[in-house]
Design a protein around this motif. Structure first.
Motif, mmCIF file in Angstrom:
data_model
loop_
_atom_site.group_PDB
_atom_site.id
_atom_site.type_symbol
_atom_site.label_atom_id
_atom_site.label_comp_id
_atom_site.label_asym_id
_atom_site.label_seq_id
_atom_site.Cartn_x
_atom_site.Cartn_y
_atom_site.Cartn_z
ATOM 1 N N ARG A 76 10.740 -3.943 16.972
ATOM 2 C CA ARG A 76 11.115 -3.319 15.718
ATOM 3 C C ARG A 76 12.616 -3.228 15.553
ATOM 4 N NH1 ARG A 76 6.922 1.235 13.514
ATOM 5 N NH2 ARG A 76 8.261 1.323 11.752
ATOM 6 N N GLN B 96 -6.729 6.456 5.656
ATOM 7 C CA GLN B 96 -6.031 6.018 4.574
ATOM 8 C C GLN B 96 -5.055 4.876 4.870
ATOM 9 O OE1 GLN B 96 -3.869 9.585 3.329
ATOM 10 N NE2 GLN B 96 -5.583 10.766 3.062
ATOM 11 N N GLY B 97 -4.563 4.506 5.987
ATOM 12 C CA GLY B 97 -4.087 3.488 6.345
ATOM 13 C C GLY B 97 -4.896 1.881 5.942
ATOM 14 N N VAL C 188 11.917 -0.909 6.478
ATOM 15 C CA VAL C 188 10.839 -0.632 7.035
ATOM 16 C C VAL C 188 9.955 -1.967 6.665
ATOM 17 C CG1 VAL C 188 8.623 0.725 7.087
ATOM 18 C CG2 VAL C 188 11.199 1.834 7.181
ATOM 19 N N PRO D 289 -0.453 -0.642 15.012
ATOM 20 C CA PRO D 289 0.157 -1.862 14.536
ATOM 21 C C PRO D 289 -0.499 -2.643 13.402
ATOM 22 C CG PRO D 289 0.305 -1.818 16.876
ATOM 23 C CD PRO D 289 -0.794 -0.614 16.397
ATOM 24 N N ALA E 167 0.739 -1.136 0.007
ATOM 25 C CA ALA E 167 -0.178 0.084 0.054
ATOM 26 C C ALA E 167 0.935 1.369 0.033
ATOM 27 C CB ALA E 167 -0.762 0.028 1.171
ATOM 28 N N TRP E 168 1.927 1.328 0.852
ATOM 29 C CA TRP E 168 2.904 2.353 0.768
ATOM 30 C C TRP E 168 4.260 2.034 0.345
ATOM 31 C CZ3 TRP E 168 -0.931 5.607 1.209
ATOM 32 C CH2 TRP E 168 -2.106 5.082 2.024
ATOM 33 N N ASP E 169 4.804 3.181 -0.306
ATOM 34 C CA ASP E 169 6.240 2.869 -0.736
ATOM 35 C C ASP E 169 7.356 2.892 0.327
ATOM 36 O OD1 ASP E 169 7.972 2.421 -2.369
ATOM 37 O OD2 ASP E 169 8.252 4.383 -3.400
ATOM 38 N N VAL E 170 7.266 1.995 1.151
ATOM 39 C CA VAL E 170 8.487 2.093 2.327
ATOM 40 C C VAL E 170 9.642 1.714 2.032
ATOM 41 C CG1 VAL E 170 6.366 1.764 3.810
ATOM 42 C CG2 VAL E 170 7.619 -0.258 2.915
ATOM 43 N N ALA E 171 10.671 1.896 2.729
ATOM 44 C CA ALA E 171 11.908 1.458 2.491
ATOM 45 C C ALA E 171 12.116 0.002 2.902
ATOM 46 C CB ALA E 171 12.976 2.386 3.245
ATOM 47 N N ASP F 214 -0.311 -0.839 10.226
ATOM 48 C CA ASP F 214 0.721 -1.293 9.401
ATOM 49 C C ASP F 214 0.870 -2.386 8.766
ATOM 50 O OD1 ASP F 214 1.776 1.130 10.583
ATOM 51 O OD2 ASP F 214 3.251 0.172 12.060
ATOM 52 N N LEU G 169 8.424 -5.086 9.291
ATOM 53 C CA LEU G 169 6.749 -5.627 9.590
ATOM 54 C C LEU G 169 6.787 -6.981 9.699
ATOM 55 C CD1 LEU G 169 5.038 -3.787 6.835
ATOM 56 C CD2 LEU G 169 5.007 -3.040 8.819
ATOM 57 N N ARG H 234 3.151 12.351 5.027
ATOM 58 C CA ARG H 234 3.627 11.003 4.862
ATOM 59 C C ARG H 234 5.232 11.344 4.407
ATOM 60 N NH1 ARG H 234 -0.218 9.352 1.922
ATOM 61 N NH2 ARG H 234 -1.373 8.193 3.873
ATOM 62 N N ASP I 29 8.378 7.276 7.768
ATOM 63 C CA ASP I 29 8.809 6.270 7.145
ATOM 64 C C ASP I 29 7.449 5.677 6.092
ATOM 65 O OD1 ASP I 29 7.062 4.862 8.783
ATOM 66 O OD2 ASP I 29 8.713 3.906 9.879
ATOM 67 N N ARG I 30 6.316 6.446 6.126
ATOM 68 C CA ARG I 30 5.161 6.140 5.447
ATOM 69 C C ARG I 30 4.305 5.166 5.900
ATOM 70 N NH1 ARG I 30 5.761 8.476 0.258
ATOM 71 N NH2 ARG I 30 7.568 9.661 -0.033
ATOM 72 N N LEU I 31 4.652 4.371 7.020
ATOM 73 C CA LEU I 31 3.852 3.450 7.535
ATOM 74 C C LEU I 31 2.530 4.207 8.520
ATOM 75 C CD1 LEU I 31 6.097 0.761 9.151
ATOM 76 C CD2 LEU I 31 4.460 0.583 7.344
ATOM 77 N N SER J 115 1.341 3.910 11.187
ATOM 78 C CA SER J 115 1.427 4.161 12.859
ATOM 79 C C SER J 115 2.543 5.269 12.980
ATOM 80 C CB SER J 115 2.390 2.894 13.314
ATOM 81 O OG SER J 115 3.643 2.758 12.858
ATOM 82 N N SER J 116 3.449 5.720 11.973
ATOM 83 C CA SER J 116 4.286 6.707 12.051
ATOM 84 C C SER J 116 3.665 8.087 11.646
ATOM 85 C CB SER J 116 5.437 6.515 10.964
ATOM 86 O OG SER J 116 6.083 5.403 10.976
ATOM 87 N N LEU K 212 5.977 -7.801 13.654
ATOM 88 C CA LEU K 212 4.586 -7.210 14.217
ATOM 89 C C LEU K 212 4.130 -8.260 15.128
ATOM 90 C CD1 LEU K 212 2.831 -5.560 11.507
ATOM 91 C CD2 LEU K 212 3.505 -4.320 13.609
#
Lengths: 248, 332
Positions: free
Chosen positions: A106, B67-68, A94, B212, A87-91, B215, A98, B268, B272-274, B276-277, A101
């Motif tokens: 973390r 959005q999450g 990151v 969490p 869903a999100w362009d994470v590094a 995420d 996940l 965002r 880190d785009r998650l 939770s952040s 979890l």
């Protein structure tokens, strides 16, 4: 031991797995194969505890999966879905984190170990969108490894990878199996199953068509019966190629 | 505290004193103020600023959570039925008020707005909470059902609100309803702050509990469940968290749109785009945006004050268009 007992799974109102009894041992690579719609992905989700059995049960080391808490199940069984869209362009780091979890930590050493095992340390800060297909597949698998599951359940992890990346990912999965983890993966390429799996489960319309060591489960007769294709194995064991010669 | 949170907290530290100075009359330590400056500050500007902070924080956090949950950066909490249901409750209060004893009449609007939000939350949880969990995805899956149920509620509430407007008992009530629907913080007091602040804070706390699991949803529904996420519990946390934050906001300020859409977008890239952040910085940034916008509408040289809801929509709608253009180019 990951086992099913007279398992039936229903999805979208249709019974996709019927009366399946299996006993899979850890420390080996198990390949789930079968034609399209045979129920491979459904069985994998059932083994991961993501589809509640309509009948029968799935058990992990003698404990019925449905009786485990979601957290305990998540710590034991790592599931890698076929569709790897994020869903999100994470590094990368990151994404891999996940996997922690279910453990709620973390900054763990397991993340470093997973990044290292899949040769991702130099890519850790790169956004997933900037990865190549092979790097992305490695990052997605590293997410599962970071959870240190006892079982890795992967749905077509080798699809969309070129030959070199397929072999590299298989080597990582082999290392996991050698370290005592159970590995179950859905495969479409029968030659990969023949050459790299220790145990093959052949599904046909939700039922067990054959299982055993690759050479016993993937005979030309089984392929003709299940896939309705005339095919021949060529080459020496461990490096066999499948040539299909037409419809029967 | 993350870098993004610190940045927005610093921005707030700057904006709050500025917003107290801004208004029809300038009140500043260096200038000769009006005789009743202390009264203006304590009874008009301070509660208005506090309310802007509370509402902005709630809408920002609700937007980040939505959005999450929907895995979509174009989601806005206003789209999902709770705000329109709260507005419907508020509009109903214009009928109920003459029937109530005087002591209750003052509370009719926020009370019925909260009841509307609660009704919307219950309907969402009832419809989407019973979805099948066979992992088949599609319209039967929880998140798709939640979206559709929200849209259904939003259009039903919108239609009933429109009906209420056309049947308004008199022209005065009509103009009052229409004005109220375009959210504003004009003439709010500590009473509204005391009503909204605990609800919004509780809502943000509930959304943080969901962080969490949000995420985990980054990886898709099936992978999230394999990580131990209980889909039903997550849906419930979301409905309660968004219901409290958005419902309380509408109850005291009317409909203030686009904050929940814009703010997570701006925040965002700093995280880190998650999800939770994103929650806490989005709450802070939402507070900053609503406070800044409300200060701005106060000092615009117009005959009647521009409604805050209209002002934010005037900023928000073009921003939404900009996001769509960016998405067309594959950049979102």
């Amino acid at each position: 031991m990951l086992a099913t007992e007279d398992l039936a799974l229903v999805r979208g109102g249709r019974e996709v797995i019927s009366g399946l009894s299996l006993a899979l041992a850890p420390g080996r690579i198990v390949a789930l194969v079968g034609p399209n719609g045979a129920g491979k992905s459904s069985l994998l989700m059932g083994l991961a505890g993501l589809i509640a059995p309509a009948r029968g049960s799935v058990s992990l080391d003698g404990e019925v999966l449905a009786g485990l808490s979601p957290k305990a199940r998540a710590r034991a069984l790592g599931y890698l879905p076929q569709e790897g869209a994020l869903a999100w362009d994470v590094a990368v780091e990151v994404l891999v984190a996940l996997g922690r979890l279910p453990w709620g930590d973390r900054g763990s050493a397991a993340i470093e170990a997973a990044l290292g095992a899949l040769d991702l340390l130099h890519l850790r800060r790169r956004p997933v969108s900037a990865l190549s297909g092979g790097e992305r597949a490695r990052a997605l698998l590293a997410r599962v490894l970071a959870g240190e599951p006892r079982w890795i359940l992967a749905d077509e992890p080798l699809a969309a990878l070129d030959l070199a990346h397929q072999l590299a990912l298989l080597a990582h999965l082999r290392a996991c199996a050698d370290a005592g983890q159970g590995v179950v993966m859905v495969l479409h390429d029968l030659a990969l199953a023949m050459n790299h799996a220790d145990h093959v489960v052949v599904l046909d319309e939700g039922r067990l068509a054959a299982q055993g060591p690759p050479a016993e489960a993937l005979t030309e007769e089984v392929i003709a019966r299940v896939w309705s294709v005339r095919a021949h194995w060529l080459g020496p064991p461990g490096a066999r190629a499948l040539v299909s010669t037409g419809l029967p | 505290m993350s870098r993004a949170s610190l940045a927005f907290a610093a921005l707030l530290a700057l904006l709050v004193p500025l917003s107290l100075l801004a208004g029809r009359v300038l009140i500043a330590p260096w200038a000769e103020g009006p005789a009743n400056a202390a009264l203006i500050l304590a009874e008009l500007r301070a509660p208005r600023a506090a309310l802007a902070l509370v509402i902005g924080a709630g809408l920002g956090a609700a937007g980040a959570a939505m959005q999450g949950y929907l895995r979509n950066s174009l989601a806005d909490p206003g789209l999902f039925g709770i705000a329109p249901m709260a507005a419907l409750g508020a509009v109903a209060s214009f009928w109920a008020r003459p029937l109530l004893p005087a002591a209750l009449a003052d509370w009719a609007l926020p009370g019925l707005a909260l009841a509307g939000a609660g009704l919307g939350m219950a309907a969402l949880a009832l419809i989407a909470g019973r979805s099948t969990s066979d992992g088949a995805g599609g319209a039967g899956s929880g998140i798709a059902l939640f979206t559709l149920a929200g849209l259904m509620l939003a259009s039903l509430a919108g239609a009933l609100t429109a009906l209420a407007i056309t049947l308004a008992p008199n022209a005065f009530a009509l103009s009052e309803i229409v004005l109220w629907l375009n959210g504003a913080l004009t003439d709010r007091s500590w009473r509204e702050v005391a009503l909204a602040a605990p609800l919004v804070l509780a809502g943000i706390a509930v959304l943080l509990r969901a962080a969490p699991a949000l995420d985990a949803l980054t990886l898709g529904e099936a992978a999230a469940r394999s990580l131990g996420v209980d889909a039903r519990r997550l849906l419930l946390l979301l409905v309660v968290g968004v219901g409290l934050t958005v419902g309380a906001s509408v109850a005291v300020a009317g409909i203030i749109g686009f904050v929940g859409l814009i703010v997570p977008h701006l925040v965002r890239p700093l995280t880190d785009r998650l999800p939770s952040s994103l929650l806490v910085p989005s709450a802070l940034a939402g507070a900053a945006l609503v406070l800044a916008a409300d200060s701005l509408v106060r000092i615009l040289p117009l005959v009647t004050e521009l409604r805050l809801g209209i002002a934010l929509s005037l900023i928000g709608a073009p921003f939404f268009g900009y996001l769509l253009m960016k998405m067309r180019r594959g950049l979102v």
